[in-house]
Write an enzyme that holds these catalytic residues in place. Structure first.
Site, PDB file in Angstrom:
ATOM      1  N   ASP A 175      39.358 -36.736  76.019  1.00 41.04           N
ATOM      2  CA  ASP A 175      40.060 -37.577  75.059  1.00 41.04           C
ATOM      3  C   ASP A 175      41.551 -37.471  75.353  1.00 41.04           C
ATOM      4  OD1 ASP A 175      40.668 -39.153  72.945  1.00 41.04           O
ATOM      5  OD2 ASP A 175      39.764 -37.876  71.407  1.00 41.04           O
ATOM      6  N   ASP A 188      40.698 -44.652  76.005  1.00 38.42           N
ATOM      7  CA  ASP A 188      41.238 -43.292  76.184  1.00 38.42           C
ATOM      8  C   ASP A 188      40.210 -42.194  75.952  1.00 38.42           C
ATOM      9  OD1 ASP A 188      40.958 -43.663  73.505  1.00 38.42           O
ATOM     10  OD2 ASP A 188      42.963 -42.996  72.947  1.00 38.42           O
ATOM     11  N   GLU A 189      38.923 -42.511  76.045  1.00 38.63           N
ATOM     12  CA  GLU A 189      37.888 -41.530  75.755  1.00 38.63           C
ATOM     13  C   GLU A 189      36.708 -41.731  76.675  1.00 38.63           C
ATOM     14  OE1 GLU A 189      35.859 -40.732  71.805  1.00 38.63           O
ATOM     15  OE2 GLU A 189      37.581 -41.951  71.229  1.00 38.63           O
TER      16      GLU A 189
END
Lengths: 480, 373
Positions: free
Chosen positions: A42, A136-137
C-alpha cells in the site's frame, strides 16, 4: 510444530530518514513448509507522495491534493497534513481550516498513473501472482515465499520496499500474512513507510482484539447488527456459533466472515477483471444554468473520460451522461452505439445528443459526469476517417494543449493556476507555486533536481509555456 | 366533392401515402392527406417538404373537388372498412365516409394551407421494378443511421450511360450494386445522394414483378422522383459529400474462400450467442476448414468448424457478427466468395455460383474488428 515465541510484539522502528521500519509479529518460527504468504503493498499517501517526489520543495511539508474550489474534496493528504487532522475525502475547505500551512494542489492523475505503473512493474518482476486493487494498492503472493519462514518473508518485503523507494522514489508499506485479510490489516499497521510480517500462529491473537469493522465485508450495517448482540471484536465474532452468524448476516456472507474471523482466508491472489467503465465527473463551484456553458462542461467531461478510455487501451460502446440538479435529483441518459469505438469525436457527439435530452433548460445544475461502458479490447475498425465535424476544427487533440485552450477560454486573463506544470527555455521545468496581480511565481524543480529556486514572471510572459506533468519526473526513477 | 369507389383500391392508396407522412407533423396540415377528385379518378397525396407521395385510383366522380383530412385517421378508417363500395362526400367543413352500414364524419383541414407538391422532375431513365427494389435493399443495409453524419445516411446513385451504380456505407461496411437500365435520351452522367430509408421504402412499394420504375432527376432542385404505374413519389436529395469510396476497394487479395451462405450464417448465429454484446466472431481460415470462435474465458466460449474451399494464405480475422450476417444475407445467393488481404484490412464478400465463380454486380466490403494484441 514449534512452540510459539514470546508475546505479540508490535514494535516498529522508524529511523528518521530511511525506509526500514520492520517488525515481525511473533517470534522466529517455521510451521512445516506449508505456509502461504500473501503480501499487501500500500503506497503511503500516494498522491501527496508523488507531488513531493516531483516537487522536492514540498518534501516533509503538509500537502493537500484535490479540488481547490469551494466544493472540492481532498483526494490525498501528506502525513504532515494528516497530523493536523486533514484526511482524504474531507471537504477541502475543512482540511484547509485544520491545516492552514498546507500547499493545496490540483490532482495530476496522469502522473500518478505513470508512477503507479512504475511501482507495479517492479512488483510484477518480484511476484508472478499479482492483483492490483487500485492505483496505489496491490496483493502479491511470491512463489519463492511458499513455505518460507517469517525472517525470509521480512527480507523479501524489505527488498521490495527498497526497490520501490530507490527506483521510483515513493514510500510504500507492506503487510504479510497467510491470507489477503491478514496482509491488508498488517499493511495498515505498518503505515507509514514500514512493514509487518505476522506469523501464522499469532494470527488469531492479533485478529481477536481488532474491532469487527476491520474485517472485509463488514460495513456499518453489519457492525450495528453484531453490536446489538454484543459482538465488537473479531475474537468475539469467531467465538459465535456458525449458525448464529449466518442467521444474522446471511448464509454465504456469514460463513465467509466467520471463517475470516478464524483466520481462514483462502481467497486467491489473481489479476482482477478490468474496470467495467471509465468516467469523469465534476461538481461545479456554483450551480450552472447557462446551456452553452453546461454543454462545454459536459463536452470537457466527455473528453476527460475519453483520455481515460485511451489510457485503459479499450473501446467503449455505451455512453452515459449523468446530470445532478441543485436539489440533488439525478438524471442519467445513455446511448449505445452499434459498435465499440475509441474515437473522440464520435463519443463527444453522442454525449452532446444525450445532453440535449438530459439537461432541462433553466434548471441549476450541480454536477455533470460522463462515463463510457461496454468496454472491449475489440474495436470495430473503420474504412475511412470522418472529416472533422466543424466544432472542434483547429483544436489539437493532445491533452496538454486542450487543457490550455480550456483554461484560456474559461478564465480569460488568468492564464495560470497553482500547481500547473510549466516550462521555460532558460530555467527548465517547474510548477506554479503562486499567481495573482498579473504575476506568476514558478518553482523550477523536478524529481531529478532536488529543491529548486523560485522565480517570478509577468503572467503574460511568452517564454513561460504549459508543460507535460510527466516531465516533472525528470529522469529520476525512469526505469525504462 | 362526392365520389364512390372500391374499398380495396381506396385502402391501398391511402395506406401507401400514409407511410410517408410524418409521425409527428411539425404543423397539423402536414399530417393531412389531400383527396382530389376529377375525371373518374381520385388522387391521394401526402407531402412533408422532404418526401411526397401521390397515387391515383379509379372512382365514380359525381362532383369533383379537393379536401384535406387527417392522414393517420383516414388510413385507420379505410383499413377497417367492410368489403363494400365506399362513398366520400364533402359537406362544408366536414367529410363523410359511408361504407355499408358504417358512417364516419371527419373534420377537414384548410386545403389552401397545404403546400404545393413538387413537380415531377425530368425523366432520367427507367428500370425493372423488381430488380430495382432488390438492388436498393442490397445496398441500403450498409447505410448509416446516425443523423449527425448525414453523408452516410444516403444511398449514392451514379448514372453512367446504361449503368446504374448504387453505393452506401456507414464507414464500417460498404455495399455496392451495379445494374443496367434504360436511360432517357437527354440524361447526362451524374451522381446524387438519396436518403436511404426513404429510397428503400419507395423502391419496395413501387417495384413489383413485371412493372417498370421511372427515375426522374433534378439535381439543381435537389429532387429525385420515382414513379410506377399509378404511384409516384419524390424525395429531397441529401446535400452532403459522399466519401471517396472507390479507392477503398482492394485490388488484390492474399486469401480467397468459397463458403455456403446458409451454413455459415447459421454457424455465426450459434457461436455469437456467447460473443459479449455481439462484439466479435473470429474466423480462422485454413486449408479446407473454416473455424469460427467467439467469446472468451469470462463470458463462455463457442466454436464451430465448417468446410470451405480455400486458396492462399491461412488467415484469422474477426468481425462484428451482425455486420457479417447483414452482408451474407444481402448477397441473395447460396454461395459466397470471401476475399481478404490481411486481418486488419477490409474483406470483400461477393455472391458466387455453383462452381465458386463470382457473380458480377454486387460487393459487400466489411472492415474487421481489431483483435487485441
Amino acid at each position: 510444530m514449534v512452540s510459539p515465541g514470546p508475546d505479540v510484539r508490535c514494535a516498529r522502528e522508524h529511523p528518521e530518514d530511511s525506509i526500514t521500519g520492520l517488525a515481525v509479529v511473533g517470534g522466529v518460527s517455521f510451521n512445516g513448509g506449508m505456509t502461504r504468504w500473501v503480501l499487501h503493498l500500500d503506497m503511503d499517501a500516494f498522491y501527496a507522495s508523488v507531488e513531493q517526489l516531483t516537487r522536492p520543495t514540498l518534501r516533509d511539508r503538509p500537502v493537500l491534493v484535490g479540488g481547490t474550489g469551494p466544493r472540492g474534496t481532498v483526494a490525498g493528504a501528506s502525513y504532515a497534513a494528516r497530523k493536523y487532522g486533514a484526511a482524504s475525502a474531507m471537504p477541502m475547505s475543512e482540511a484547509r481550516r485544520r491545516c492552514r500551512s498546507a500547499v493545496v494542489l490540483p490532482p495530476r492523475f496522469r502522473l500518478y498513473r505513470e508512477v503507479s505503473e512504475r511501482v507495479f512493474t517492479i512488483v510484477r518482476q518480484l511476484s508472478e501472482r499479482f492483483e492490483q486493487v487500485s492505483i496505489d494498492e496491490a496483493f502479491l503472493e511470491p512463489e519463492e515465499l511458499f513455505g518460507a519462514d517469517p525472517g525470509t518473508v521480512a527480507e523479501f518485503v524489505e527488498r521490495l520496499r527498497g526497490r520501490v523507494a530507490g527506483e521510483v522514489g515513493v514510500p510504500a508499506s507492506v503487510g504479510a500474512g497467510s491470507g489477503k485479510q491478514l496482509a491488508k490489516i498488517t499493511s495498515g499497521m505498518a503505515k507509514p513507510n514500514g512493514s509487518v510480517v505476522v506469523r501464522p500462529e499469532e494470527e488469531k491473537s492479533l485478529l481477536s482484539e481488532l474491532p469487527v469493522r476491520r474485517l472485509w465485508g463488514i460495513g456499518p450495517i453489519g457492525e450495528a447488527k453484531l453490536r446489538r448482540i454484543g459482538v465488537q471484536t473479531i475474537g468475539e465474532l469467531a467465538a459465535l456459533k456458525l449458525g448464529d452468524v449466518t442467521s444474522l448476516l446471511g448464509q454465504a456472507h456469514g460463513t465467509e466472515l466467520h471463517e475470516l474471523a478464524h483466520g481462514i482466508d483462502e481467497r486467491p491472489v489473481t489479476e482482477r477483471a478490468e474496470a467495467k467503465q471509465v468516467s469523469a465527473e465534476t461538481t461545479f463551484d456554483t450551480d450552472r444554468t447557462d446551456p452553452a456553458e453546461l454543454t462545454s462542461e459536459i463536452v470537457g467531461m466527455a473528453e476527460a473520460a475519453h483520455r481515460r478510455l485511451i489510457a485503459s487501451e479499450r473501446a467503449a460502446r455505451t455512453i452515459t451522461l449523468k446530470v445532478r440538479d441543485s436539489d440533488f435529483s439525478t438524471i442519467s441518459r445513455s446511448e449505445t452505439l452499434s459498435s465499440a469505438t475509441t474515437e473522440r469525436d464520435e463519443l463527444v457527439a453522442a454525449t452532446r445528443r444525450l445532453a440535449a435530452t438530459a439537461v432541462s433548460p433553466g434548471v441549476p445544475v450541480r454536477l455533470v459526469g460522463v462515463s463510457y461502458s461496454g468496454l472491449t479490447t475489440a474495436e470495430q475498425a473503420t474504412l475511412f476517417q470522418m472529416p472533422g465535424n466543424g466544432e472542434d476544427e483547429g483544436v489539437p487533440h493532445s491533452p496538454v494543449t486542450t487543457r490550455v485552450a480550456v483554461l484560456t477560454t474559461n478564465s480569460g486573463q488568468r492564464r495560470w493556476r497553482q500547481g500547473d506544470d510549466v516550462s521555460h527555455p532558460s530555467w527548465g521545468h517547474g510548477w506554479v507555486q503562486g499567481c495573482g496581480h498579473g504575476r506568476v511565481s514558478v518553482r523550477f524543480e523536478t524529481a531529478a533536481t532536488g529543491p529548486g529556486r523560485m522565480r517570478t514572471f509577468d503572467s503574460g510572459d511568452h517564454e513561460l509555456v504549459a508543460a507535460d506533468p510527466l516531465d516533472s519526473l525528470g529522469t529520476a526513477g525512469d526505469s525504462d | 366533392m362526392k365520389i364512390r369507389l372500391e374499398r380495396d383500391g381506396l385502402a391501398d392508396a391511402v395506406a401507401w401515402v400514409a407511410r410517408s407522412l410524418p409521425s409527428r407533423p411539425p404543423v397539423p396540415v402536414l399530417g393531412g392527406m389531400l383527396l382530389d377528385a376529377e375525371d373518374g379518378k381520385l388522387t391521394v397525396s401526402g407531402f412533408d417538404y422532404e418526401v411526397s407521395a401521390q397515387v391515383g385510383v379509379d372512382a365514380e366522380v359525381e362532383t369533383g373537388g379537393r379536401t384535406l383530412v387527417s392522414g393517420r385517421l383516414l388510413a385507420d378508417i379505410t383499413k377497417a372498412l367492410p368489403q363494400r363500395p365506399v362513398e366520400i362526400t364533402v359537406d362544408g367543413s366536414r367529410v363523410s365516409i359511408t361504407c355499408g352500414s358504417s358512417r364516419f364524419s371527419l373534420p377537414t383541414m384548410p386545403v389552401e394551407d397545404y403546400p404545393q407538391l413538387p413537380r415531377m422532375p425530368e425523366l432520367a431513365g427507367s428500370v425493372q421494378g423488381d430488380a430495382f427494389s432488390a438492388a436498393v435493399a442490397q445496398v441500403a443495409v450498409a447505410a448509416g443511421k446516425d443523423e449527425t453524419l448525414p453523408m452516410l445516411t444516403g444511398v449514392r446513385i451514379e448514372i453512367n450511360n446504361d449503368q446504374l451504380t448504387l453505393v452506401a456505407t456507414d464507414r464500417f461496411r460498404l455495399a455496392m450494386r451495379e445494374l443496367t437500365w434504360q436511360p432517357a435520351e437527354s440524361v447526362e452522367d451524374t451522381e446524387v445522394l438519396v436518403p436511404a430509408r426513404t429510397l428503400a421504402e419507395s423502391a419496395k412499394t413501387l417495384g413489383g414483378a413485371g412493372t417498370t420504375v421511372e427515375l426522374s432527376l433534378a439535381s439543381s432542385d435537389g429532387l429525385l422522383g420515382l414513379s410506377g404505374t399509378t404511384r409516384r413519389s419524390t424525395t429531397r436529395l441529401l446535400d452532403a459529400e459522399f466519401p471517396p469510396y472507390r479507392k477503398l476497394l482492394p485490388d488484390e487479395y492474399s486469401t480467397s474462400a468459397v463458403v455456403d451462405v446458409g451454413t455459415l450464417t447459421d454457424a455465426i448465429k450459434r457461436v455469437s450467442l456467447v460473443a459479449e454484446r455481439g462484439t466479435q466472431v473470429r474466423l480462422e481460415f485454413s486449408e479446407n476448414a473454416l473455424r469460427l470462435t467467439a467469446g472468451g474465458d469470462d463470458e463462455g466460449s463457442a466454436e464451430e468448424e465448417l468446410p470451405v474451399e480455400f486458396e492462399g494464405e491461412p488467415l484469422t480475422i474477426a468481425f462484428n457478427p451482425s455486420y457479417l450476417q447483414d452482408g451474407l444475407s444481402a448477397l441473395k445467393a447460396d454461395r459466397a466468395r470471401m476475399l481478404f488481404t490481411t486481418s486488419s484490412r477490409p474483406a470483400v464478400i461477393k455472391p458466387a455460383g455453383e462452381d465458386g465463380e463470382v457473380l458480377p454486380g454486387y460487393l459487400y466490403l466489411l472492415m474487421p474488428v481489431r483483435m487485441p494484441g
